[in-house]
Design a protein around this motif. Structure first.
Motif, mmCIF file in Angstrom:
data_model
loop_
_atom_site.group_PDB
_atom_site.id
_atom_site.type_symbol
_atom_site.label_atom_id
_atom_site.label_comp_id
_atom_site.label_asym_id
_atom_site.label_seq_id
_atom_site.Cartn_x
_atom_site.Cartn_y
_atom_site.Cartn_z
ATOM 1 N N UNK A 74 14.213 53.155 35.313
ATOM 2 C CA UNK A 74 14.499 52.931 33.888
ATOM 3 C C UNK A 74 15.916 52.398 33.677
ATOM 4 N N UNK A 75 16.715 52.370 34.727
ATOM 5 C CA UNK A 75 18.112 51.905 34.594
ATOM 6 C C UNK A 75 18.300 50.454 35.056
ATOM 7 N N UNK A 76 17.194 49.756 35.260
ATOM 8 C CA UNK A 76 17.290 48.406 35.829
ATOM 9 C C UNK A 76 18.027 47.402 34.938
ATOM 10 N N UNK A 77 18.143 47.710 33.649
ATOM 11 C CA UNK A 77 18.899 46.763 32.810
ATOM 12 C C UNK A 77 20.362 46.657 33.244
ATOM 13 N N UNK A 78 20.841 47.680 33.944
ATOM 14 C CA UNK A 78 22.220 47.587 34.461
ATOM 15 C C UNK A 78 22.317 46.556 35.574
ATOM 16 N N UNK A 79 21.181 46.214 36.171
ATOM 17 C CA UNK A 79 21.176 45.114 37.155
ATOM 18 C C UNK A 79 21.141 43.772 36.422
ATOM 19 N N UNK A 80 20.333 43.724 35.369
ATOM 20 C CA UNK A 80 20.174 42.454 34.653
ATOM 21 C C UNK A 80 21.437 42.065 33.898
ATOM 22 N N UNK A 81 22.113 43.072 33.371
ATOM 23 C CA UNK A 81 23.317 42.775 32.579
ATOM 24 C C UNK A 81 24.535 43.247 33.342
ATOM 25 N N UNK A 82 25.065 42.392 34.153
ATOM 26 C CA UNK A 82 26.148 42.789 35.037
ATOM 27 C C UNK A 82 27.474 42.290 34.482
ATOM 28 N N UNK A 83 28.404 43.192 34.294
ATOM 29 C CA UNK A 83 29.703 42.794 33.739
ATOM 30 C C UNK A 83 30.516 41.951 34.692
ATOM 31 N N UNK A 84 30.207 42.013 35.982
ATOM 32 C CA UNK A 84 30.995 41.213 36.930
ATOM 33 C C UNK A 84 30.107 40.222 37.682
ATOM 34 N N UNK A 85 29.140 39.691 36.972
ATOM 35 C CA UNK A 85 28.280 38.660 37.564
ATOM 36 C C UNK A 85 29.114 37.409 37.835
ATOM 37 N N UNK A 86 28.837 36.754 38.931
ATOM 38 C CA UNK A 86 29.509 35.477 39.237
ATOM 39 C C UNK A 86 28.597 34.366 38.734
ATOM 40 N N UNK A 87 29.176 33.460 37.969
ATOM 41 C CA UNK A 87 28.344 32.419 37.346
ATOM 42 C C UNK A 87 28.677 31.016 37.825
ATOM 43 N N UNK A 88 29.777 30.868 38.564
ATOM 44 C CA UNK A 88 30.150 29.537 39.066
ATOM 45 C C UNK A 88 30.585 29.660 40.519
ATOM 46 N N UNK A 89 30.378 28.612 41.309
ATOM 47 C CA UNK A 89 30.952 28.632 42.661
ATOM 48 C C UNK A 89 32.466 28.800 42.574
ATOM 49 N N UNK A 90 33.008 29.623 43.441
ATOM 50 C CA UNK A 90 34.458 29.908 43.402
ATOM 51 C C UNK A 90 35.095 29.560 44.745
ATOM 52 N N UNK A 91 36.338 29.038 44.654
ATOM 53 C CA UNK A 91 37.099 28.764 45.875
ATOM 54 C C UNK A 91 38.452 29.453 45.759
ATOM 55 N N UNK A 92 38.847 30.096 46.827
ATOM 56 C CA UNK A 92 40.144 30.796 46.800
ATOM 57 C C UNK A 92 41.272 29.775 46.693
ATOM 58 N N UNK A 93 42.262 30.082 45.852
ATOM 59 C CA UNK A 93 43.397 29.162 45.739
ATOM 60 C C UNK A 93 44.633 29.727 46.447
ATOM 61 N N UNK A 94 45.699 28.959 46.422
ATOM 62 C CA UNK A 94 46.860 29.349 47.232
ATOM 63 C C UNK A 94 47.527 30.618 46.746
ATOM 64 N N UNK A 95 47.376 30.912 45.436
ATOM 65 C CA UNK A 95 48.007 32.143 44.950
ATOM 66 C C UNK A 95 47.093 33.361 45.130
#
Ligand SMILES: Nc1nc2c(c(=O)[nH]1)N[C@H]1C(S)=C(S)[C@@H](COP(=O)(O)OP(=O)(O)OC[C@H]3O[C@@H](n4cnc5c(=O)[nH]c(N)nc54)[C@H](O)[C@@H]3O)O[C@H]1N2
Ligand SMILES: Nc1nc2c(c(=O)[nH]1)N[C@H]1C(S)=C(S)[C@@H](COP(=O)(O)OP(=O)(O)OC[C@H]3O[C@@H](n4cnc5c(=O)[nH]c(N)nc54)[C@H](O)[C@@H]3O)O[C@H]1N2
Ligand code: SF4
Ligand SMILES: [Mo]
Length: 748
Positions: free
Chosen positions: A53-74
């Motif tokens: 019954x708690x699966x909505x916490x999977x669907x609505x993730x506060x730290x979902x990644x939505x774009x490809x990310x690349x580490x920068x120099x900082x």
């Protein structure tokens, strides 16, 4: 649409059971409006536990990644386009391959609880780069068991807990952790039946132990002495099944010789279990017609884990409890999540490779070794090893030492935080997905879950990501794709023939088959279903090897081959599809050589070594034994990251016996400092008379960072692997001793 028609079928993904669920989808909020058990699911049959019954916490993730990310120099991350991400990663990994060889690029993951299709799609990347080494969570729990089973039976044996008259749980608390269908209902059924019995082996009086007829409260880490004592009792008191041993096994003499010379009184004493209880357990096993045994982390992540896997199996094989209803069996599955062949060594540290996996405790060492064959790059997928593997800091150091690290995940996990690239994927309800943890018998099933939501336009499925990587590496021949597409226009039968012909001409294509399938057969599927393109490979293998089994469940060739018929049947089935209907004798066909092999000289030697006593796990400095990572009502590995998903035990308390609490001046709810050789943490104490004195436990899956209402990252609970050490591991499989960490507790 009627209300009933709005219910769609899927599965819960929070543990290996993947119980069938029915859901109503609220498109607008992207959540489940209602969730209930699936009455059509062949294994879970309407059952779900409190977590579904708690699966909505999977669907609505506060730290979902939505774009490809690349580490920068900082040290932060920049959003980049998919084209840039794929091109850069392909270029970096091929350069590393060219300089150091493909074996220097490592793959970690693919073995989540409900998303196993990447185990297929990642193979193309593997082949394109000439990769050789990999690991996943199985190599920190199951590889010892896999190897033992492989040696004894030729495959992984599973218990028939539905029909047994004696169920034995070894280091396993199914009330909380499940691990077989309808666990709580099954445990209650056993408890209620006057003809059925249960033994629980656990230092803690767990919820499962409350239901047991016999609770063997072994001293933490001493199961090897306990099971050697039970096995020795069976042999010394003539409680074994001589006919079964003669007809169905080999190597009994060596085992008898060793067990005959075990001093049962000494071993019982060392195990911490009273001698009369050891005898009672042996008698119960001997008296029962149908014994089914399930072991899990309490022994698998502990001292002598591989030996215990062997010894507990000897007790039920010696008493004839295999291959008949209510005992133990080898299932027939569409896909396997693990196997136990021990072959080769890891390239830098020489660790044993079982089932193709490097022990989890060796992964960081492979990257940090001062060795020409050390690891140079890593792809992590559907796993969070910084959090889940022993000694988190070592894994962070390893990732920092590598030339390129790529993480495929839905969330900004502890592992993603350390990566050079993070590639966001569709979640498990936005694409076709499946579990390979299907071990039922005589009827087994496969459940391809259909997508319920449209993924955000900026994420991709794993199959698509791997395919693009392979294309960018120039490893997917366009000509093969176009030839196969032409064949597909005729029929899938012609397509399969053409594919076989192409593979005959160019066997190298076999490695990149998942990508080839994705761009051909995959394009006959809708975009969200396309993640299932690798299923084509599984059904081909299954149909080729088991045409008679498919006939028995009514799958017949409709003109494009039997495999195509199975493919369609699985895709068209809203709930799990039942693909076998066997008889009990069929399980014997899978026993390697037709007989169970009892002897194992390496492990029998270890029994000899037990005679010299049991070294103390604890010391004056570290007087407690910490089980780091217990399953509780509201834990689900790191699949749910929002701490609010837990209805209780939000911080994940350290459970401690009340007498220990009193001695240390710690009351219920007090804060304490928990220290191990690897680190220390402030913990909330909960006193519980379920715990033995000297034994404390922390839950698994906590210690995650998650954004609060203001977007600030907040850490909740203790991450158990900040407290564990890489060197604490099994001699045979390299599996960790997470359940027996020496610890000190002081008022915090
Ligand atoms: N609620 C919930 N369920 C889960 C999961 C989850 O995160 N949360 N995770 C899933 C996964 S990935 C797995 S692998 C399974 C694991 O499932 P389990 O193995 O059942 O889980 P644990 O609670 O880690 O460990 C089981 C028991 O081992 C006992 N133990 C500790 N030390 C010893 C010892 O020395 N000897 C013996 N005999 N027992 C000992 C502990 O007291 C505990 O009761 O659970 C699955 N199910
Ligand atoms: N100390 C200690 N350590 C332990 C244990 C313990 O008892 N004690 N238990 C161990 C056990 S048994 C296990 S199985 C491991 C579990 O640990 P891991 O194998 O690392 O896996 P999970 O925590 O299940 O995390 C799965 C990851 O998959 C991601 N994910 C979810 N859905 C998707 C998807 O659709 N696509 C992709 N690409 N990613 C997705 C999640 O965000 C998460 O990062 O932990 C182990 N670690
Ligand atoms: S037993 Fe596992 S899969 Fe089934 S509902 Fe509970 S958490 Fe989900
Ligand atoms: Mo696990």
């Amino acid at each position: 649409m009627s209300e009933k028609a709005q219910w769609q079928r899927s599965a819960c993904i929070l543990c290996s059971c993947n119980c069938g669920i029915q859901v109503q989808v609220d498109e607008q909020s992207g959540t489940f409006a209602r969730i209930k058990g699936d009455d059509a699911h062949p294994a879970s049959a309407v059952y779900v536990c409190n977590k579904a019954s708690r699966l909505n916490h999977y669907l609505q993730m506060g730290d979902r990644v939505l774009h490809p990310l690349r580490r920068n120099e900082s040290g932060g991350f920049d959003e980049i386009s998919w084209d840039t991400a794929i091109e850069e990663i392909a270029a970096k990994l091929t350069a590393i391959r060219d300089e150091h060889g493909g074996q220097s690029i490592f793959y970690y993951g693919g073995l989540g609880q409900g998303n196993h299709l990447p185990m297929i799609s990642s193979r193309s990347t593997f082949a394109a780069l000439g990769m050789q080494f990999q690991s996943n969570a199985a190599a920190q729990e199951k590889t010892g068991e896999f190897w033992v089973c492989n040696e004894m039976f030729g495959a992984w044996a599973h218990p028939d807990l539905d029909h047994c008259d004696l169920a034995i749980f070894v280091g396993k608390n199914p009330w909380q952790s499940h691990g077989f269908p309808r666990a709580r209902a099954t445990l209650r059924e056993i408890k209620k039946s006057p003809d059925r019995k249960m033994i629980v082996v656990d230092p803690k009086r767990t919820e499962t132990a409350d239901l047991a007829d016999l609770h063997l409260a072994v001293q933490p880490g001493r199961d090897a002495w306990l099971f050697a004592a039970i096995g020795a009792t069976l042999v010394q008191e003539n409680l074994f099944d001589a006919d079964f041993i003669a007809e169905r096994t080999t190597g009994a003499e060596e085992v008898f010789e060793t067990l005959r010379s075990v001093d049962v009184t000494q071993f019982a004493d060392l195990s911490g279990v009273p001698l009369d209880e050891v005898r009672e357990a042996a008698q119960l096993i001997a008296d029962s017609e149908r014994v089914a045994v399930l072991e899990d982390l309490g022994t698998q992540m502990n001292r002598h884990s591989t030996l215990v896997s062997y010894l507990q199996r000897l007790t039920w094989v010696l008493t004839g409890n295999f291959g008949k209803e209510g005992t133990n069996y080898l299932p027939l599955s569409l896909a396997k999540a693990g196997e136990g062949l021990r072959a080769g060594e890891s390239p830098a540290t020489g660790a044993p490779v079982i089932g193709g996996l490097i022990p989890c405790n060796s992964v960081a060492e492979e990257a940090l070794a001062d060795h020409p064959n050390r690891m140079r790059a890593m792809i992590v997928e559907t796993g969070n090893p910084v959090h889940s593997l022993a000694e988190s800091q070592k894994f962070r150091d390893a990732m920092a030492a590598l030339d390129c690290t790529v993480v495929l995940d839905i969330a900004m996990t502890e592992t993603a935080m350390e990566a050079d690239y993070v590639l966001p994927t569709a979640n498990q309800y936005e694409k076709a997905e499946a579990t390979f943890f299907t071990y039922e018998f005589p009827s087994n099933y496969f459940h391809l879950r259909k997508p319920l939501f449209t993924p955000p336009s900026t994420v991709l499925s794993e199959a698509e990501i791997h395919c693009r990587l392979v294309e960018a590496m120039g490893a997917l021949p366009e000509e093969a794709v176009s030839t196969l597409k032409e064949a597909l226009e005729e029929s899938r039968g012609v397509f399969q023939l053409k594919l076989t012909e192409l593979l005959g001409q160019n066997p190298a294509l076999f490695g990149i088959m998942p990508a080839l399938l994705h761009r051909t057969i995959g394009e006959t599927l809708s975009e969200e279903l396309r993640n299932a393109s690798g299923l084509w490979l599984l059904v081909q293998m299954f149909a080729t090897n088991n045409p008679d089994k498919l006939a028995a469940v009514g799958v017949v060739d409709k003109g494009e081959g039997l495999a195509a018929a199975l493919f369609d049947a699985i895709l068209e089935s809203p709930s799990a599809f039942t693909l076998t209907a066997e008889e009990w004798p069929d399980t014997w066909d899978r026993v390697a050589g037709g007989k169970i092999r009892l002897d194992n000289s390496e492990l029998l030697e270890e029994i000899e070594a037990l005679r010299s006593g049991a070294p103390d796990a604890t010391t004056e400095e570290y007087p407690f034994v910490l089980s780091a990572g217990e399953r509780r009502d509201y834990t689900a590995n790191t699949i749910l990251r929002d701490p609010d998903w837990r209805r209780k035990d939000r911080e994940g308390a350290l459970l401690m016996n009340p007498e220990d609490g009193q001695r240390l001046g710690l009351s219920d709810g007090a804060l304490a400092e928990l220290t191990t050789r690897a680190g220390s943490a402030r913990v909330l104490v909960e006193l519980s008379d379920r715990m033995r004195r000297g034994h404390v436990s922390l839950p698994n899956g906590l210690g995650l960072n998650y954004p609060d209402a203001d977007g600030e990252s907040v850490l909740t609970g203790v991450s158990p692997n900040e407290l564990t050490s890489l060197e604490d591991r099994d001699k045979f499989a390299g599996t960790p001793w997470h359940k027996g960490v020496p610890a000190r507790i002081t008022v915090g």
